[in-house]
Design a protein around this motif. Structure first.
Motif, PDB file in Angstrom:
ATOM      1  N   ILE A   1      40.219  29.311 -77.498  1.00 25.06           N
ATOM      2  CA  ILE A   1      39.772  27.877 -77.014  1.00 25.06           C
ATOM      3  C   ILE A   1      38.496  27.484 -77.599  1.00 25.06           C
ATOM      4  O   ILE A   1      38.301  26.543 -78.406  1.00 25.06           O
ATOM      5  CB  ILE A   1      39.998  27.576 -75.636  1.00 25.06           C
ATOM      6  CG1 ILE A   1      41.575  27.910 -75.180  1.00 25.06           C
ATOM      7  CG2 ILE A   1      39.519  26.132 -75.442  1.00 25.06           C
ATOM      8  CD1 ILE A   1      42.657  26.757 -75.617  1.00 25.06           C
ATOM      9  N   GLU A   2      37.561  28.508 -77.500  1.00 27.07           N
ATOM     10  CA  GLU A   2      36.133  28.280 -78.107  1.00 27.07           C
ATOM     11  C   GLU A   2      35.848  28.018 -79.359  1.00 27.07           C
ATOM     12  O   GLU A   2      35.356  27.275 -79.888  1.00 27.07           O
ATOM     13  CB  GLU A   2      35.177  29.109 -77.521  1.00 27.07           C
ATOM     14  CG  GLU A   2      33.648  28.741 -77.197  1.00 27.07           C
ATOM     15  CD  GLU A   2      33.012  30.046 -76.904  1.00 27.07           C
ATOM     16  OE1 GLU A   2      33.376  30.859 -76.113  1.00 27.07           O
ATOM     17  OE2 GLU A   2      31.746  30.018 -77.471  1.00 27.07           O
ATOM     18  N   LEU A   3      36.857  29.176 -80.250  1.00 29.16           N
ATOM     19  CA  LEU A   3      36.873  28.978 -81.760  1.00 29.16           C
ATOM     20  C   LEU A   3      37.442  27.754 -82.247  1.00 29.16           C
ATOM     21  O   LEU A   3      36.938  26.908 -82.981  1.00 29.16           O
ATOM     22  CB  LEU A   3      37.668  30.025 -82.168  1.00 29.16           C
ATOM     23  CG  LEU A   3      36.722  31.389 -82.386  1.00 29.16           C
ATOM     24  CD1 LEU A   3      37.785  32.586 -82.799  1.00 29.16           C
ATOM     25  CD2 LEU A   3      35.810  31.200 -83.332  1.00 29.16           C
ATOM     26  N   MET A   4      38.575  27.134 -81.429  1.00 31.34           N
ATOM     27  CA  MET A   4      38.926  26.053 -81.973  1.00 31.34           C
ATOM     28  C   MET A   4      38.156  24.726 -81.464  1.00 31.34           C
ATOM     29  O   MET A   4      37.896  24.008 -82.341  1.00 31.34           O
ATOM     30  CB  MET A   4      40.205  25.682 -80.855  1.00 31.34           C
ATOM     31  CG  MET A   4      41.692  26.542 -81.375  1.00 31.34           C
ATOM     32  SD  MET A   4      43.086  25.931 -80.633  1.00 31.34           S
ATOM     33  CE  MET A   4      44.127  27.143 -80.659  1.00 31.34           C
ATOM     34  N   GLU A   5      37.315  24.777 -80.604  1.00 32.25           N
ATOM     35  CA  GLU A   5      36.417  23.522 -80.220  1.00 32.25           C
ATOM     36  C   GLU A   5      35.156  23.725 -81.302  1.00 32.25           C
ATOM     37  O   GLU A   5      34.771  22.655 -81.763  1.00 32.25           O
ATOM     38  CB  GLU A   5      35.829  24.032 -78.769  1.00 32.25           C
ATOM     39  CG  GLU A   5      37.086  23.393 -77.730  1.00 32.25           C
ATOM     40  CD  GLU A   5      36.470  23.592 -76.370  1.00 32.25           C
ATOM     41  OE1 GLU A   5      37.132  23.261 -75.509  1.00 32.25           O
ATOM     42  OE2 GLU A   5      35.151  24.412 -76.137  1.00 32.25           O
ATOM     43  N   ILE A   6      34.891  24.802 -81.510  1.00 31.44           N
ATOM     44  CA  ILE A   6      34.058  25.040 -82.790  1.00 31.44           C
ATOM     45  C   ILE A   6      34.497  24.398 -84.078  1.00 31.44           C
ATOM     46  O   ILE A   6      33.539  23.627 -84.805  1.00 31.44           O
ATOM     47  CB  ILE A   6      33.514  26.552 -82.938  1.00 31.44           C
ATOM     48  CG1 ILE A   6      32.542  26.767 -81.653  1.00 31.44           C
ATOM     49  CG2 ILE A   6      32.629  26.611 -84.129  1.00 31.44           C
ATOM     50  CD1 ILE A   6      32.458  28.456 -81.500  1.00 31.44           C
TER      51      ILE A   6
END
Ligand SMILES: Cc1cc2nc3c(=O)[nH]c(=O)nc-3n(C[C@H](O)[C@H](O)[C@H](O)COP(=O)(O)OP(=O)(O)OC[C@H]3O[C@@H](n4cnc5c(N)ncnc54)[C@H](O)[C@@H]3O)c2cc1C
Length: 465
Positions: A443-448
């Motif tokens: 999820i964090e990679l997607m947000e970045i």
């Protein structure tokens, strides 16, 4: 997700949009606003304005202006989505690509078709066929735009053999949130040149860029197709037969499943008879091949395997009319289940070997929660469509039962090695299920990624991540 404050459209903004697109292409009231406030499901939100750009240059100018004013923009194709992706939950501008609907080129030497993103899937299929080619992706809703198919990575009935939309796209022209226009990929068959930004945009549901043009892959038309309708005594028996088909080394175009209830609803909906309706469950199978012999041989292997796996019969649709009766019926399943009712959908995708267990579990959930659940879907690629149906329940009862049933289904899907969506996407309504089943790192990679493409968070905010 990161928050950025947005502006609503003022009279001056509307005036600027009219200067870009022309007065007939900017709408602020009436049925167009109503149409663009929803997709095929129940979520609703009203845009300030709907714009219909005619060129990629206009798309670019709209994005530049929206960025300068921090006005949210929701791209829209035909609005046939099933998870709120095209619903303007933050208000602002709906940018409808439907007027960018030109077929630009059919390139026989490179086996490609180049189209604007608002062209309808049915037009792409027809154009390919008229030139003697196949555009392989075959999602059920043929009035969807190719831009919508690309943005959701639509799957459909031929995905087992030919892959989803992503596997059939070679190049994309994309307008980024700040208005820059870029071209990813091209007519090359293979690509190994840095990160695949094209594949990042495919399936990003209008959150990373607006697709304005696409280079599609074409294939030679198969010499022959044949369809089978295979009745079984239970849905469990039908879906349990599927992994065996692959173990025999044949690769059908499509293997769909449905229960009798859904088929009867489709008969009612279409006012047309389905070829057989007395069995509790069915597989619908289509095979194709480079020659009649190859197709017939595959059909025989599959027919024998189904009989060994408990099918009560194998019906061969060897005329165009019989084939059409099966696939017209299949095409109407969703509309029939939805007709006059409110529904929610679980679009889970599982390893094929787990389909039977999941379908049986969905029946347990129906009993436990006390709500009707119908299912059908793409048994051949493990993508099931499980529908939770309101049947006139009062709002609070419906919401509580729906949410419980959906949570149980997604939890089980995760436990069996599945993902939240096989083809319809995450949009707005499936975000919480994606968050509860993917890892924090993912999820964090997607947000970045979202932040890198769209630091002002103006392109389809509130969707996917
Ligand atoms: C009866 C029925 C059957 C269906 N069967 C299938 C099926 O078999 N397989 C399947 O995968 N889906 C199916 N669908 C779902 C739907 O048709 C697909 O999701 C389709 O890809 C949506 O295309 P659209 O043009 O309607 O897009 P919309 O619904 O308008 O938009 C969908 C998403 O794409 C974004 N978007 C649209 N155009 C662009 C663009 N040019 N650039 C950037 N973002 C864009 C929107 O912002 C939104 O997030 C079905 C739907 C119905 C009603």
């Amino acid at each position: 997700m990161f928050k950025v404050s947005h502006s609503s459209c003022t009279d001056k903004d509307i005036h600027e949009l009219v200067m870009i697109c022309g007065p007939g292409n900017v709408v602020i009231e009436g049925p167009v606003i109503e149409d663009c406030s929803h997709d095929e499901m129940s979520l609703r939100a009203t845009p300030d304005v709907v714009v219909f750009p005619s060129t990629a240059q206009e798309v670019s100018q709209i994005m530049k202006y929206a960025s300068s004013r921090r006005i949210p923009v929701t791209p829209r194709g035909s609005g046939t989505g099933l998870c709120g992706g095209a619903v303007p939950v933050s208000g602002g501008i709906v940018m409808c690509l439907s007027r960018m609907d030109k077929i630009l080129e059919v390139d026989r030497d490179n086996l490609t078709m180049t189209v604007e993103s608002g062209v309808l899937l049915m037009t792409v299929h027809e154009t390919a066929r008229n030139h003697g080619y196949l555009y392989a992706p075959d999602p059920g809703e043929k009035t969807a735009t190719i831009g919508g198919n690309i943005s959701t990575n639509a799957g459909g009935m031929r995905a087992i053999k030919y892959g989803s939309t992503r596997d059939n796209i070679l190049g994309l022209e994309v307008v980024l949130p700040d208005g820059q226009s870029v071209f990813f990929g091209g007519k090359q068959v293979k690509k190994s040149t840095g990160y695949s930004l094209m594949n990042l945009v495919i399936g990003s549901e209008g959150t990373l860029g607006v697709v304005t043009k696409a280079v599609l892959k074409l294939l030679p038309l198969p010499a022959r197709t044949l369809s089978l309708l295979v009745p079984f005594n239970s849905l469990g028996d039908a879906v349990r037969a599927v992994p065996g088909i692959f173990s025999k080394g044949v690769l059908p175009q499509s293997i769909e499943f449905a229960e009798r209830n859904v088929i009867l609803a489709a008969e009612d909906y279409l006012g047309k008879k389905f070829p057989h309706t007395t069995a509790p469950a069915y597989l619908m199978i289509r095979v194709d091949g480079g020659s009649s012999e190859e197709t017939e041989q595959a059909m025989e292997v599959i027919g024998d395997l189904c009989l060994e796996s408990g099918a009560s019969d194998v019906l061969i649709a060897n005329t165009v009319e019989r084939e059409q009766a099966i696939w017209d019926g299949r095409g109407a399943f969703l509309a029939a289940v939805k007709s006059g009712n409110e529904i929610d959908e679980c679009d889970v995708v599982l390893p094929r070997s787990k389909i039977a267990e999941f379908v049986e579990y969905s029946k347990e959930v129906s009993g436990k929660v006390g709500i009707r659940i119908e299912s059908f879907g793409h048994a051949g690629d493990g993508n099931l469509h499980i529908y939770v149906i309101r049947d006139g329940k009062p709002e609070e009862v419906w919401e509580a039962k729906r949410d419980l049933a959906m949570a149980l289904l997604y939890e089980k899907g995760h436990e069996l090695g599945g993902l939240v969506s096989g083809e319809h996407g995450i949009g707005y309504s499936k975000k919480k299920y994606m968050r509860s089943t993917l890892s924090g790192e993912e999820i964090e990679l997607m947000e970045i990624l979202k932040r890198s493409f769209d630091p002002l968070n103006i392109l389809n905010p509130g969707k996917v991540v």
